[in-house]
Design an enzyme around this catalytic site. Structure first.
Site, PDB file in Angstrom:
ATOM      1  N   GLY A 242       0.819  -1.208   0.000  1.00 50.10           N
ATOM      2  CA  GLY A 242       0.000   0.000   0.000  1.00 50.10           C
ATOM      3  C   GLY A 242       0.848   1.250   0.000  1.00 50.10           C
ATOM      4  O   GLY A 242       2.073   1.198   0.188  1.00 50.10           O
ATOM      5  N   PRO A 243       0.225   2.412  -0.226  1.00 48.87           N
ATOM      6  CA  PRO A 243       0.959   3.678  -0.242  1.00 48.87           C
ATOM      7  C   PRO A 243       1.604   3.963   1.110  1.00 48.87           C
ATOM      8  O   PRO A 243       1.209   3.391   2.135  1.00 48.87           O
ATOM      9  CB  PRO A 243      -0.134   4.711  -0.572  1.00 48.87           C
ATOM     10  CG  PRO A 243      -1.268   3.921  -1.149  1.00 48.87           C
ATOM     11  CD  PRO A 243      -1.207   2.575  -0.512  1.00 48.87           C
ATOM     12  N   PRO A 244       2.590   4.847   1.143  1.00 50.31           N
ATOM     13  CA  PRO A 244       3.225   5.200   2.425  1.00 50.31           C
ATOM     14  C   PRO A 244       2.228   5.842   3.382  1.00 50.31           C
ATOM     15  O   PRO A 244       1.370   6.620   2.984  1.00 50.31           O
ATOM     16  CB  PRO A 244       4.316   6.202   2.009  1.00 50.31           C
ATOM     17  CG  PRO A 244       4.546   5.968   0.558  1.00 50.31           C
ATOM     18  CD  PRO A 244       3.237   5.507  -0.001  1.00 50.31           C
ATOM     19  N   THR A 246      -0.109   4.401   5.262  1.00 50.52           N
ATOM     20  CA  THR A 246      -1.458   3.835   5.377  1.00 50.52           C
ATOM     21  C   THR A 246      -1.600   2.883   6.555  1.00 50.52           C
ATOM     22  O   THR A 246      -2.699   2.403   6.820  1.00 50.52           O
ATOM     23  CB  THR A 246      -1.840   3.094   4.087  1.00 50.52           C
ATOM     24  OG1 THR A 246      -0.779   2.190   3.729  1.00 50.52           O
ATOM     25  CG2 THR A 246      -2.061   4.079   2.948  1.00 50.52           C
ATOM     26  N   LYS A 248       0.813   0.089   7.440  1.00 49.80           N
ATOM     27  CA  LYS A 248       1.339  -1.267   7.292  1.00 49.80           C
ATOM     28  C   LYS A 248       2.196  -1.651   8.504  1.00 49.80           C
ATOM     29  O   LYS A 248       2.026  -2.727   9.080  1.00 49.80           O
ATOM     30  CB  LYS A 248       2.164  -1.353   5.997  1.00 49.80           C
ATOM     31  CG  LYS A 248       1.363  -1.047   4.734  1.00 49.80           C
ATOM     32  CD  LYS A 248       2.194  -1.226   3.495  1.00 49.80           C
ATOM     33  CE  LYS A 248       3.323  -0.211   3.390  1.00 49.80           C
ATOM     34  NZ  LYS A 248       2.837   1.172   3.251  1.00 49.80           N
ATOM     35  N   THR A 249       3.110  -0.774   8.867  1.00 51.01           N
ATOM     36  CA  THR A 249       3.959  -1.061  10.026  1.00 51.01           C
ATOM     37  C   THR A 249       3.152  -1.076  11.314  1.00 51.01           C
ATOM     38  O   THR A 249       3.407  -1.884  12.209  1.00 51.01           O
ATOM     39  CB  THR A 249       5.080  -0.009  10.114  1.00 51.01           C
ATOM     40  OG1 THR A 249       5.786   0.044   8.863  1.00 51.01           O
ATOM     41  CG2 THR A 249       6.063  -0.354  11.217  1.00 51.01           C
ATOM     42  N   GLU A 466      -6.650  33.215  -9.278  1.00 52.56           N
ATOM     43  CA  GLU A 466      -7.365  32.358  -8.329  1.00 52.56           C
ATOM     44  C   GLU A 466      -8.879  32.506  -8.491  1.00 52.56           C
ATOM     45  O   GLU A 466      -9.625  31.531  -8.317  1.00 52.56           O
ATOM     46  CB  GLU A 466      -6.942  32.694  -6.895  1.00 52.56           C
ATOM     47  CG  GLU A 466      -5.464  32.481  -6.595  1.00 52.56           C
ATOM     48  CD  GLU A 466      -5.026  31.049  -6.840  1.00 52.56           C
ATOM     49  OE1 GLU A 466      -5.870  30.131  -6.719  1.00 52.56           O
ATOM     50  OE2 GLU A 466      -3.849  30.830  -7.172  1.00 52.56           O
ATOM     51  N   ASP A 540      -0.281  24.305 -12.600  1.00 56.81           N
ATOM     52  CA  ASP A 540      -1.512  23.914 -13.290  1.00 56.81           C
ATOM     53  C   ASP A 540      -1.215  23.163 -14.577  1.00 56.81           C
ATOM     54  O   ASP A 540      -1.846  22.141 -14.884  1.00 56.81           O
ATOM     55  CB  ASP A 540      -2.355  25.156 -13.601  1.00 56.81           C
ATOM     56  CG  ASP A 540      -2.748  25.912 -12.342  1.00 56.81           C
ATOM     57  OD1 ASP A 540      -2.817  25.277 -11.277  1.00 56.81           O
ATOM     58  OD2 ASP A 540      -2.977  27.137 -12.426  1.00 56.81           O
TER      59      ASP A 540
END
Length: 667
Positions: A242-244, A246, A248-249, A466, A540
């Site tokens: 999975g992505p960093p 999320t 796991k550790t 903006e 952009d």
């Protein structure tokens, strides 16, 4: 606590202080004592030596006057002179040193020519002078020891000292305590539930699917017979992908806290070493320890450090130490000891580069994808991280979850921490809703730079830029709804706009086109108002170009290219070659450019029709520097698509309630 208790505690403390040694023993004290002793002996041996030395003429005078009793010629180089008792009483240099020997000579004469010295003594005897002389060969064992043995003792002592220092440094890094001799040993840390802080599945918010998979592994180790009696086998490995950020550790820590079995934890980089063969040796030692404590769990974080596909990026053609380590890991996970209840849990965010042999069934039997949390999971994560904070009554967990789409668990933890720091910086007693909004802005856009000097004409251009984003996103149906717009410099940008993306699983082509048009509306607004464009739209343009390229080459959303994709999810198929011809590459470039220019023109047309509203919105931005959704509703009117989406939402919620009621009635 009573006074008696205090008295007892003080007595215990005094006794413990008495039992403690006032100083600690150090082996270097022995070295120091030996050195001082050697120095004193050598100094004493030389003490008085210069005073006892006689010149040749002085010795000749003493010999002729009958004061010399005996001469001992030592090693044919030195004459030790012993005087008569009568001369000894008158001798001014007859004092003995502290360590002096009773047979120590009274004087010393250096012999130049031994033959001439013997003739002088023989001549004195012929003249009737009672003098005796003899020869002596002596060996200085102490000096021989110093010259021959002591250097080796010092070298060995220094070597042992360096080994102890190296073992201490290696032991501190988890290598055990053997120093250089334990370089091939595993550096895995054995989790101790008694000494270390315990993490359980209750501390892991969200990740329900992943937790169910991992809970089954823990249950298998606790209740092995429950599964084996039906013929089931324990899984060899579980890979968390999975992505960093999320979790796991964190999930692995929860396994360590829940499983009442030995848990070995280490990183993939712990196997990598500059010495050849060390990685494979550490793998062998790790599995040996795990099998000795079976059933057990091995957790390898960032397993891609050693699990990279073999044969990739090996330009030198030499033997890669990482490959040897991987080969040993593959052997251990699929060895003959299949009955050993050892489970390997790996974690990585780069599963696409892992070796296929490592991912096959029989090694990593299960791959659990730990994705970014959805709305409900973000709410659960917020509840966990909000517990230690002192919150104000206006903090709404549902609102915070909606304001953080795309945030990982680590990002949410950072938001909570930043909000507490912002509240403390403003001397608040509690963390309120605004602190969380400021924290989200801080993480997404960077720190505000209110002191940055901007020219009035540049500030006016930024405001219209903006305002163009805000107007287009408000008037386009599928663009993300706007939350806030600011022209206060933040991070590297001179202005920023915040949107609230919808929780979409699938994205339609119209959604992507509207988002592209809203992104290009900033530059389009500059051209509509000022008649020219600036370099302020770099971010952009980068975003739009990536999006257009993905539509053409990845998702097959281009009519001319067709339903083709040139995307390789494994990252190993194409390498450095393009999966299409040069002619197709030209077509792809043309279609990407055409797609972007069409959406840019669309944004220009939209802003030209609403030019007055655009100018009014930019003036409001120049006045207030920050505007919100309410300001857009006041100037642009209510968003025409919100009512339609609200109706769809009500219908979906109603259908969900009916389904739940139907299930309850069936039960």
């Amino acid at each position: 606590m009573s006074n008696k208790d205090n008295h007892n505690e003080s007595n215990k403390q005094n006794n413990s202080n008495k039992n403690k040694s006032p100083f600690k023993f150090n082996v270097f004290w022995i070295y120091m004592a030996i050195s001082i002793g050697i120095f004193m002996v050598m100094m004493n041996g030389n003490a008085g030596g210069e005073d006892k030395m006689l010149s040749y003429n002085e010795f000749d005078d003493m010999l002729n006057h009958g004061k010399v009793k005996e001469v001992v010629i030592e090693n044919k180089k030195i004459a030790n002179i012993f005087v008569t008792d009568k001369a000894k009483e008158l001798a001014k240099h007859s004092e003995k040193g502290i360590f002096s020997s009773p047979v120590e000579p009274d004087y010393i004469v250096e012999i130049g020519d031994l033959k001439l010295f013997e003739e002088k003594l023989d001549q004195a005897k012929k003249q009737g002078i009672p003098v005796e002389y003899r020869f002596k060969t002596s060996t200085d064992y102490f000096m021989g020891f110093l010259m021959n043995v002591l250097p080796w003792v010092l070298i060995i002592g220094f070597w042992l000292y360096m080994m102890r220092r190296m073992s201490g440094a290696a032991g501190g890094g988890g290598a055990g305590g053997g120093g250089i001799f334990s370089i091939g040993k595993s550096r895995a840390q054995l989790y101790d539930a008694k000494k270390q802080e315990k993490t359980t599945f209750k501390d892991v918010a969200g990740l329900e699917g992943a937790k169910e998979e991992v809970k089954e592994i823990v249950d298998f180790l606790k209740n092995t017979k429950k599964y084996t009696k039906l013929g089931g086998k324990i899984p060899k490995g579980v890979l968390l992908v999975g992505p960093p950020g999320t979790g796991k550790t964190l999930l692995a820590k929860a396994v360590a806290g829940e499983a009442k079995v030995p848990f070995f934890s280490l990183s993939g980089s712990d196997f990598v070493e500059m010495f050849v063969g060390v990685g494979a040796s550490r793998v062998r030692d790790l599995f040996k320890k795990a099998k000795e404590k079976s059933p057990s769990i091995i957790f390898i974080d960032e397993i891609d450090a050693i699990g990279r596909a073999r044969g990739k990026n090996n330009f030198t053609g030499s033997n890669d130490e990482r490959e040897n380590t991987l080969n040993q890991l593959l052997t251990e996970m699929d060895g003959f000891g299949s009955k050993d209840n050892v489970i390997v849990i790996g974690a990585t965010n780069r599963a696409d580069i892992l070796d296929k042999a490592l991912l096959r069934a029989g090694r990593f039997d299960r791959q659990i994808f730990v994705d970014l949390p959805d709305l409900n999971e973000r709410k659960e994560i917020f509840i966990v991280h909000l517990k230690p904070l002192t919150l104000s009554d206006d903090v709404d967990v549902d609102f915070l979850a909606k304001q953080t789409p795309g945030f990982s668990g680590a990002d949410i933890a950072n938001v909570c921490n930043e909000s507490a720091l912002i509240a403390a910086r403003n001397n608040k007693e509690k963390v309120d809703k605004q602190d969380f909004l400021d924290a989200v802005d801080r993480i997404i856009g960077g720190l505000e730079k209110k002191n940055k000097v901007i020219k009035p004409e540049e500030k006016k251009r930024v405001a219209h830029h903006e305002a163009g984003h805000a107007t287009a996103s408000w008037l386009l149906e599928h663009a993300h709804p706007l939350v806030k717009v600011t022209i206060v410099p933040r991070g590297q940008s001179l202005g920023a706009a915040w949107y609230l993306p919808e929780e979409r699983v699938l994205v339609e082509k119209e959604h992507m086109l509207d988002e592209m048009a809203a992104t290009l509306a900033g530059r389009a607004a500059e051209e509509v108002i000022f008649g020219n464009i600036s370099t302020g739209a770099l971010n952009d343009l980068e975003k739009v170009t990536k999006q257009a390229r993905a539509m053409v080459t990845v998702y097959g959303l281009n009519e001319k290219i067709g339903n083709l994709t040139y995307y390789d999810s494994s990252g190993q198929e194409y390498g450095f070659t393009k999966p299409y011809s040069e002619k197709t590459a030209e077509v792809i470039d043309e279609e990407i450019s055409k797609l972007i220019e069409e959406q840019y023109q669309r944004a220009k047309d939209l802003l030209s029709k609403n030019k007055k509203k655009l100018i009014k919105l930019a003036e409001r931005l120049l006045e207030k520097e920050v505007i919100f959704k309410e300001d857009l509703e006041e100037i642009l009117g209510k968003r025409p698509f919100d009512d339609k989406k609200e109706e769809v939402k009500i219908i979906e919620e109603k259908a969900t309630k009916e389904e739940n009621n139907q299930e309850d009635s069936n039960q």
